[in-house]
Design a protein around this motif. Sequence first.
Motif, short mmCIF file in Angstrom:
data_model
loop_
_atom_site.label_atom_id
_atom_site.label_comp_id
_atom_site.label_asym_id
_atom_site.label_seq_id
_atom_site.Cartn_x
_atom_site.Cartn_y
_atom_site.Cartn_z
N ILE A 154 0.85 -1.20 0.00
CA ILE A 154 0.00 0.00 0.00
C ILE A 154 0.89 1.25 0.00
CG2 ILE A 154 -1.61 1.36 1.41
CD1 ILE A 154 -2.71 -1.37 2.40
N LYS A 155 1.97 1.18 0.78
CA LYS A 155 2.83 2.36 0.89
C LYS A 155 3.47 2.73 -0.44
CE LYS A 155 3.75 2.80 5.73
NZ LYS A 155 4.62 2.63 6.84
N ASN A 206 1.91 2.48 -3.19
CA ASN A 206 0.86 2.92 -4.10
C ASN A 206 1.00 4.42 -4.43
OD1 ASN A 206 -1.77 3.90 -4.96
ND2 ASN A 206 -2.44 1.83 -4.50
N SER A 239 -1.17 6.65 -4.88
CA SER A 239 -2.05 7.57 -4.18
C SER A 239 -1.45 8.05 -2.87
CB SER A 239 -3.40 6.91 -3.91
OG SER A 239 -3.23 5.92 -2.95
N MET A 240 -0.43 7.34 -2.40
CA MET A 240 0.20 7.74 -1.14
C MET A 240 0.74 9.16 -1.22
SD MET A 240 -0.14 5.24 0.74
CE MET A 240 0.96 5.79 2.00
N TYR A 272 -2.13 4.32 5.34
CA TYR A 272 -2.30 4.91 4.02
C TYR A 272 -1.46 6.18 3.84
CZ TYR A 272 -6.39 1.80 3.76
OH TYR A 272 -7.22 0.71 3.76
N SER A 274 -8.36 7.21 1.52
CA SER A 274 -7.12 6.82 0.84
C SER A 274 -7.29 6.76 -0.68
CB SER A 274 -6.64 5.46 1.35
OG SER A 274 -7.41 4.42 0.76
N CYS A 275 -8.53 6.60 -1.15
CA CYS A 275 -8.66 6.41 -2.60
C CYS A 275 -9.45 7.52 -3.29
CB CYS A 275 -9.20 5.03 -2.91
SG CYS A 275 -10.84 4.72 -2.27
N GLY A 298 -6.66 0.63 -1.17
CA GLY A 298 -5.22 0.75 -1.48
C GLY A 298 -4.84 -0.12 -2.65
#
Length: 412
Positions: free
Chosen positions: A7-8, A10, A12-13, A40, A330-331, A412
């Motif tokens: 996730i990290k 990603n 979007s982070m 996130y 987060s998204c 994520g």
Amino acid sequence: MKAFDQIKQNNSMAINLKRRILISGASIAGPTLAFWLAKYGFTVTIVERSKSLRLGGQNLDIRGAGRAIVRMMGIEEKILAANTGEIGLQFVNRNNKIRAEFPIDGGSSFTSEAEILRGDLVNILYDCTKNDVQYVFGKYITALNQDADKVEVTFSDGKTDIFDLLIAADGVRSTTRRLIFGDEPALKFVGLYNAWYTIPRLERDTDWARWYTAPGSRVMMLRPDNYGTIRASFSFLSDDKSYVNQSDHEQKKILKEKLSGAGWEEARLIKEIDDKSDVYFDGISQVRAPRWFDGRAGMIGDAAYCPTPLTGMGTTLAMVGAYLLAGELSCHNKYEDAFLAYEKRMRPFVEKVQKLPPGVPWLAHPKSKFGVALVNTVAAILASRPIKMIGRLFNSKEQDVTKDEIELPKFG
Ligand SMILES: Cc1cc2nc3c(=O)[nH]c(=O)nc-3n(C[C@H](O)[C@H](O)[C@H](O)COP(=O)(O)OP(=O)(O)OC[C@H]3O[C@@H](n4cnc5c(N)ncnc54)[C@H](O)[C@@H]3O)c2cc1C
């Protein structure tokens, strides 16, 4: 933990890293939200009014979707290891004679498999967030001001700070909620008071939770814990809404008066009240709010949609709400879109959980001796083998799962 590392990475982070979020309340909803937000990439601060974590209270159940969330957080094993050791529920009469018995069955019984003391769960959530989240104890928000770009918050020590978003997770009597929404959310008192406190374990106590119904619309319950003590609870019906505004001393006086003449373990419960600092006494109320967000500020958990302990779903709702809100933030690039998407998922679930079955809480709190005998007889019938078998045919476990049904997307 590998999933979180992914996730990290990603993209979007990058959007989230600079967003600062303030959460008010360090119990269940607040730290669960903080856990996911930190994962996130948000920068999270939790402000808690108490000088340290508040660890009082009795057993909390984590069911269905709540269980799935603690599994994803990697804390399910710790929660199961902290099990209170309760083996089921017994209905007893004035002479402590067992009238009905409901052993733990891993599904829809009163005692759940993931039965944990509230304080233990609060500690577990704190432990798994304290390195990624800034905790500030002994302070609360006294004023807030928001515009299109930020929320400016004033704390009880007079200091101010600026955040991108503010989320109130400070319980059913949230004062932050009032700062955001004024009188708009309704606190719906259900006509029941409940007190919880810890008392020494005696030889006559067992690993069963024991439920005693007393005439005069009163119920006493003693539950074992994993610390060698007993968690006592006492509830009674009353229309008087003023008890919650009384001092601790006055509340203890009210409790002793209400306990008087109840029978069973009455003397023990009265004796212990004075010595206890952990008496948690409240009027049982639901929070009904037409909206959960106003601009950059919002609320989750009991502050937003307390369903009451009567549903056994307060903790699950708090955790599900925290997981979904963090995920939606987060998204979505725009917080407004995240809030909308969250409310669309969460509101139908809240509405389902907040529907109290007809007769609750009055049926379980009869006024007369005849009513008490009726409660015990009905409990004995429900606990009897033939009725249990018929219940299984209709699959009562499934009913419980349906109540918990809400989709938990992987974010994520
Ligand atoms: C001391 C205590 C004992 C409880 N005992 C039981 C129990 O025995 N059985 C049961 O079913 N439920 C109990 N509850 C309620 C239960 O924890 C919740 O119903 C549920 O778990 C949802 O949690 P929450 O995080 O939304 O709210 P809560 O658990 O109510 O937590 C709210 C948190 O916010 C803090 N807070 C309050 N006001 C402010 C403020 N202005 N600024 C900052 N922080 C603030 C509180 O100190 C608390 O830590 C108890 C709650 C508390 C606080």
